[in-house]
Enzyme design. Structure first.
Site, PDB file in Angstrom:
ATOM      1  N   ASP A   1      27.794 -28.180  -3.302  1.00 46.97           N
ATOM      2  CA  ASP A   1      28.950 -28.464  -2.447  1.00 46.97           C
ATOM      3  C   ASP A   1      29.825 -27.211  -2.549  1.00 46.97           C
ATOM      4  O   ASP A   1      29.299 -26.129  -2.865  1.00 46.97           O
ATOM      5  CB  ASP A   1      29.684 -29.742  -2.925  1.00 46.97           C
ATOM      6  CG  ASP A   1      30.643 -30.295  -1.877  1.00 46.97           C
ATOM      7  OD1 ASP A   1      30.199 -30.984  -0.948  1.00 46.97           O
ATOM      8  OD2 ASP A   1      31.872 -30.020  -1.977  1.00 46.97           O
TER       9      ASP A   1
ATOM     10  N   LYS B   1      29.127 -38.117  -6.553  1.00 49.32           N
ATOM     11  CA  LYS B   1      29.702 -36.780  -6.391  1.00 49.32           C
ATOM     12  C   LYS B   1      30.208 -36.339  -7.746  1.00 49.32           C
ATOM     13  O   LYS B   1      30.513 -37.157  -8.608  1.00 49.32           O
ATOM     14  CB  LYS B   1      30.876 -36.820  -5.407  1.00 49.32           C
ATOM     15  CG  LYS B   1      31.130 -35.496  -4.760  1.00 49.32           C
ATOM     16  CD  LYS B   1      30.192 -35.283  -3.588  1.00 49.32           C
ATOM     17  CE  LYS B   1      30.309 -33.934  -2.970  1.00 49.32           C
ATOM     18  NZ  LYS B   1      29.707 -33.914  -1.619  1.00 49.32           N
TER      19      LYS B   1
HETATM   20  P1  NDP Z   1      31.187 -23.134   0.319  1.00 52.95           P
HETATM   21  O1  NDP Z   1      31.714 -23.000  -1.056  1.00 52.95           O
HETATM   22  O2  NDP Z   1      29.905 -22.491   0.668  1.00 52.95           O
HETATM   23  O3  NDP Z   1      32.281 -22.617   1.372  1.00 52.95           O
HETATM   24  C1  NDP Z   1      33.542 -23.184   1.425  1.00 52.95           C
HETATM   25  C2  NDP Z   1      34.357 -22.410   2.432  1.00 52.95           C
HETATM   26  O4  NDP Z   1      35.580 -23.093   2.656  1.00 52.95           O
HETATM   27  C3  NDP Z   1      34.738 -21.014   1.947  1.00 52.95           C
HETATM   28  O5  NDP Z   1      34.873 -20.168   3.053  1.00 52.95           O
HETATM   29  C4  NDP Z   1      36.086 -21.256   1.273  1.00 52.95           C
HETATM   30  O6  NDP Z   1      36.916 -20.108   1.243  1.00 52.95           O
HETATM   31  C5  NDP Z   1      36.682 -22.308   2.193  1.00 52.95           C
HETATM   32  N1  NDP Z   1      37.569 -23.188   1.434  1.00 52.95           N
HETATM   33  C6  NDP Z   1      37.266 -23.986   0.391  1.00 52.95           C
HETATM   34  N2  NDP Z   1      38.347 -24.635  -0.059  1.00 52.95           N
HETATM   35  C7  NDP Z   1      39.366 -24.228   0.735  1.00 52.95           C
HETATM   36  C8  NDP Z   1      40.750 -24.536   0.771  1.00 52.95           C
HETATM   37  N3  NDP Z   1      41.288 -25.403  -0.099  1.00 52.95           N
HETATM   38  N4  NDP Z   1      41.506 -23.932   1.730  1.00 52.95           N
HETATM   39  C9  NDP Z   1      40.970 -23.049   2.608  1.00 52.95           C
HETATM   40  N5  NDP Z   1      39.663 -22.700   2.614  1.00 52.95           N
HETATM   41  C10 NDP Z   1      38.885 -23.294   1.693  1.00 52.95           C
HETATM   42  O7  NDP Z   1      31.142 -24.712   0.604  1.00 52.95           O
HETATM   43  P2  NDP Z   1      30.315 -25.510   1.708  1.00 52.95           P
HETATM   44  O8  NDP Z   1      30.230 -24.716   2.968  1.00 52.95           O
HETATM   45  O9  NDP Z   1      29.089 -26.017   1.074  1.00 52.95           O
HETATM   46  O10 NDP Z   1      31.255 -26.776   1.931  1.00 52.95           O
HETATM   47  C11 NDP Z   1      32.280 -26.811   2.936  1.00 52.95           C
HETATM   48  C12 NDP Z   1      32.591 -28.269   3.263  1.00 52.95           C
HETATM   49  O11 NDP Z   1      31.411 -28.928   3.736  1.00 52.95           O
HETATM   50  C13 NDP Z   1      33.089 -29.122   2.099  1.00 52.95           C
HETATM   51  O12 NDP Z   1      33.991 -30.082   2.587  1.00 52.95           O
HETATM   52  C14 NDP Z   1      31.820 -29.819   1.622  1.00 52.95           C
HETATM   53  O13 NDP Z   1      32.113 -31.020   0.943  1.00 52.95           O
HETATM   54  C15 NDP Z   1      31.149 -30.086   2.954  1.00 52.95           C
HETATM   55  N6  NDP Z   1      29.712 -30.330   2.904  1.00 52.95           N
HETATM   56  C16 NDP Z   1      28.839 -29.456   2.327  1.00 52.95           C
HETATM   57  C17 NDP Z   1      27.490 -29.699   2.336  1.00 52.95           C
HETATM   58  C18 NDP Z   1      26.479 -28.742   1.793  1.00 52.95           C
HETATM   59  O14 NDP Z   1      25.278 -29.019   1.956  1.00 52.95           O
HETATM   60  N7  NDP Z   1      26.855 -27.643   1.190  1.00 52.95           N
HETATM   61  C19 NDP Z   1      26.948 -30.946   2.923  1.00 52.95           C
HETATM   62  C20 NDP Z   1      27.930 -31.752   3.586  1.00 52.95           C
HETATM   63  C21 NDP Z   1      29.247 -31.456   3.544  1.00 52.95           C
HETATM   64  P3  NDP Z   1      36.855 -19.069  -0.019  1.00 52.95           P
HETATM   65  O15 NDP Z   1      35.509 -18.407   0.092  1.00 52.95           O
HETATM   66  O16 NDP Z   1      38.002 -18.152   0.205  1.00 52.95           O
HETATM   67  O17 NDP Z   1      36.983 -19.922  -1.240  1.00 52.95           O
HETATM   68  O1  2IT Z   2      28.669 -33.689   1.024  1.00 48.94           O
HETATM   69  C1  2IT Z   2      27.420 -33.639   1.009  1.00 48.94           C
HETATM   70  O2  2IT Z   2      26.740 -34.391   1.709  1.00 48.94           O
HETATM   71  C2  2IT Z   2      26.778 -32.640   0.155  1.00 48.94           C
HETATM   72  N1  2IT Z   2      27.466 -31.857  -0.484  1.00 48.94           N
HETATM   73  C3  2IT Z   2      25.284 -32.598   0.040  1.00 48.94           C
HETATM   74  C4  2IT Z   2      24.800 -33.540  -1.017  1.00 48.94           C
HETATM   75  C5  2IT Z   2      23.323 -33.475  -1.318  1.00 48.94           C
HETATM   76  O3  2IT Z   2      22.925 -34.238  -2.212  1.00 48.94           O
HETATM   77  O4  2IT Z   2      22.575 -32.708  -0.708  1.00 48.94           O
END
Ligand code: NDP
Ligand code: 2IT
Length: 451
Positions: free
Chosen positions: A172, A132
Site C-alpha cells: 500500500d 490492513k
Molecule cells: P505509493 O506509496 O506508491 O504512492 C502514494 C502517492 O501518494 C505518492 O505520490 C505520495 O507522495 C502521495 N501521497 C501519499 N500520502 C499523501 C498525503 N498525505 N498527501 C499528499 N500526497 C500523498 O502508494 P499507492 O499508489 O500504492 O497508494 C495510493 C492510494 O491507493 C492509497 O490510498 C492506497 O491505499 C490506494 N490503493 C493502493 C493499492 C495498491 O495496490 N498499491 C490498491 C488499492 C488502493 P510522496 O511520494 O511525496 O509521499
Molecule cells: O487497498 C488495497 O486494496 C491494497 N492496498 C491492495 C491489497 C492487496 O492485498 O493486494
C-alpha cells in the site's frame, strides 16, 4: 430519500459506533458511507440481518494487533516504531489486505482500511476476507539498508499472525516491490517455507505478472465501463490525477494507451500541470524518478515543461474525469464544488476514501458520477488473489492471461454495482458497491451463527 424509520435507525447505529470508537474519524466516515445504504436498503428489507446484528458485528474488527518494532539506523542508534495488523473479517476467506508505511497512520486509519477492504474483497468475487496493517515508520530519507532492517524487524513480529490460509499482506502507501521483497525474505527465513503469504512479490520469486500495474489498470477498465455505459470512450478525455505512486502512474500509463489526456500528477509537495499532457516518455521519467529513486515531482516542470504548484492539489482545473490516487480525504467539499463548476463528469476513486462525505454529496448533487474505491481500485487486490491462485497451483500465467482475468473481474464488479445501485433510473455506484459487497459477507456471517 430514506424513510423516517431507517433514518432514525442509522442515527442510532452511528451514535453507538462513535461512542465505542471514540475519535476514530476515518473509521466513522468509512462505516457511514456504507451504512447509509445498507440500513435502508438491506437491513430494513431483510430483518434476519438485523436480528443477527450483522452490521454491528461487521463494524467490530475480528482483532487488531499492535506491536513495537525496534530496528537500527545506519548511524547505529536504536529506533522504535509501532506496527499494526487489523484482521478485520474472514467470513468469506483468509484475511487479505495491504501494509502501509506512513508517518501519520493511526488505528482509526487501519480500521477504516480494513472495513473497506472487507467489502472490496467481497466485490471481487474471490474468496478473500479483509485486513490492513503497516507502521508509522516514515520511509522518506531512509537508506535502502534502513528500510531492509525495518522490514525484517517488522516481519519478525508479524510472522506470528499471518500465513497462507490465515492472513496474506501486500503493499500500500510506502510499501512497494522493494519492501515486499524484504518482508518475504524474512518471512521465508523465519518459517522455512516458500508459500504465498505475501502478494505483490517480484515475478522472479512467486509474484504475478500485472500485479504491479493492476490497481491503476483496473481503475481505467472501470472508467471505460462507466463511460461506455453512458456512450463514448476515453479517447481525448481530459483527466486530472493526483498521486505519483503505484496507483497514479499505472492509471496514467493505461490512460495514455487509450489516448486519453493526462493533465496532472501530484505528490506530498504539490502538483504538476502539464498543459500539453503527459506522454509515455515523460511518464517513464517520472516512474524512474518516483518509484525507483523516490524523489519529488518538483523538477518535472524544468525537465518536461508544464507548471509545478507547490503545496497545492489539482482540483481547480477544467477536466472531464478525475482519478484521485494519493490518499484519504484529499478531495474536500470546496474542491468538489470547483470540479462541478469546471465540467468534471466522473470521479474514479483510485485511492482509498479520497473524497470526504461532504465532497461526495457536492459531487453527486452536481451531477458527477462517483465510483467508490471499493469498486474502482479493487483490481489490485483482485490480482493479488490471482497471485495466490498461481502460488497454490505452482505455476505462472502470462501477462495476457492475467490482464484478461483482471478485465473480467472489473466488468463483473461494474455489473454488481449496476445491479444493486439502481437509483432513479441511473446508477449510484456508491450504493451498488456497498450493498453488493455487504450482502455476500453478511450471508456468510449469518450462516455461521453466533461466531
Ligand atoms: P505509493 O506509496 O506508491 O504512492 C502514494 C502517492 O501518494 C505518492 O505520490 C505520495 O507522495 C502521495 N501521497 C501519499 N500520502 C499523501 C498525503 N498525505 N498527501 C499528499 N500526497 C500523498 O502508494 P499507492 O499508489 O500504492 O497508494 C495510493 C492510494 O491507493 C492509497 O490510498 C492506497 O491505499 C490506494 N490503493 C493502493 C493499492 C495498491 O495496490 N498499491 C490498491 C488499492 C488502493 P510522496 O511520494 O511525496 O509521499
Ligand atoms: O487497498 C488495497 O486494496 C491494497 N492496498 C491492495 C491489497 C492487496 O492485498 O493486494
Amino acid at each position: 430519500m430514506m424513510d423516517a424509520a431507517s433514518r432514525s435507525r442509522l442515527e442510532k447505529f452511528m451514535e453507538g459506533l462513535k461512542r465505542r470508537n471514540s475519535g476514530e474519524m476515518e473509521f466513522h466516515q468509512a462505516v457511514y458511507e456504507a451504512a447509509q445504504y445498507i440500513i435502508p436498503y438491506v437491513i430494513h428489507a431483510r430483518p434476519e440481518y438485523g436480528d443477527a446484528q450483522i452490521l454491528e458485528r461487521l463494524t467490530e474488527p475480528d482483532r487488531a494487533v499492535v506491536f513495537r518494532v525496534t530496528w537500527e539506523s545506519d548511524d547505529g542508534s536504536l529506533r522504535a516504531n509501532r506496527g499494526y495488523r487489523v484482521q478485520y473479517n474472514n467470513a468469506i476467506g483468509p484475511y487479505k489486505g495491504g501494509l502501509r508505511f506512513h508517518r501519520d497512520v493511526t488505528l482509526s486509519i487501519f480500521k477504516f482500511l480494513g472495513f473497506e477492504q472487507t467489502l472490496k474483497n467481497s466485490l471481487t468475487g474471490l474468496p478473500m476476507g479483509g485486513a490492513k496493517g503497516g507502521s508509522d515508520f516514515n520511509p522518506k530519507g531512509k537508506s535502502d539498508h534502513e528500510v531492509m532492517r525495518f522490514c525484517h524487524a517488522l516481519m519478525t513480529e508479524l510472522a506470528r499472525y499471518i500465513g497462507p490460509y490465515t492472513d496474506i499482506p501486500a503493499g500500500d502507501i510506502g510499501v512497494g516491490a522493494r519492501e515486499i521483497a524484504y518482508l518475504f525474505g524474512q518471512y521465508k527465513r523465519i518459517t522455512n517455507q516458500f508459500v504465498g503469504t505475501l502478494t505483490g512479490k517480484s515475478p522472479a520469486f512467486g509474484g504475478s505478472l500485472i500485479r504491479e500495474e493492476a490497481t491503476g489498470y483496473g481503475c481505467v477498465y472501470m472508467a471505460e465501463r462507466v463511460v461506455d455505459h453512458a456512450q463514448g470512450g476515453l479517447e481525448g478525455r481530459r483527466c486530472v490525477l493526483s498521486g505519483a505512486g503505484n496507483v497514479a502512474l499505472h492509471t496514467a500509463e493505461k490512460l495514455l494507451e487509450l489516448r486519453a489526456k493526462v493533465m496532472t500528477l501530484s505528490d506530498s509537495t504539490g502538483f504538476i500541470h502539464d498543459t500539453k499532457g503527459l506522454d509515455p516518455e515523460k511518464l517513464a521519467g517520472v516512474k524512474e524518478h518516483k518509484l525507483e529513486r523516490r524523489g519529488g515531482l518538483t523538477d518535472y516542470a524544468e525537465k518536461f515543461g508544464g507548471r509545478f504548484y507547490k503545496g497545492k492539489r489539482p482540483w481547480r482545473l477544467a477536466c472531464d474525469i478525475v482519478f484521485p490516487c494519493a490518499t484519504q480525504n484529499e478531495i474536500e467539499a470546496e474542491d468538489a464544488a470547483a470540479l462541478v463548476k469546471n465540467g468534471c463528469k466522473l470521479v474514479i476513486e483510485g485511492a482509498n476514501m479520497p473524497c470526504t462525505l461532504d465532497a461526495i454529496e457536492a459531487l453527486r448533487k452536481g451531477g458527477v458520477t462517483v465510483v467508490p474505491s471499493k469498486a474502482a481500485n479493487a483490481g489490485g487486490v483482485a490480482v493479488s488473489g490471482l497471485e495466490l491462485t498461481q502460488n497454490t497451483m505452482r505455476l505462472y500465467w502470462s501477462r495476457e492471461e492475467v490482464d484478461a482475468r483482471l478485465k473480467d473481474i472489473m466488468k463483473d464488479i461494474h455489473e454488481r454495482c449496476v445491479q444493486y445501485g439502481e437509483d432513479k433510473g441511473g446508477v449510484n455506484y456508491i450504493k451498488g458497491a456497498n450493498i453488493a459487497g455487504f450482502v455476500k459477507v453478511a450471508d456468510a456471517m449469518l450462516a455461521y451463527g453466533a461466531v
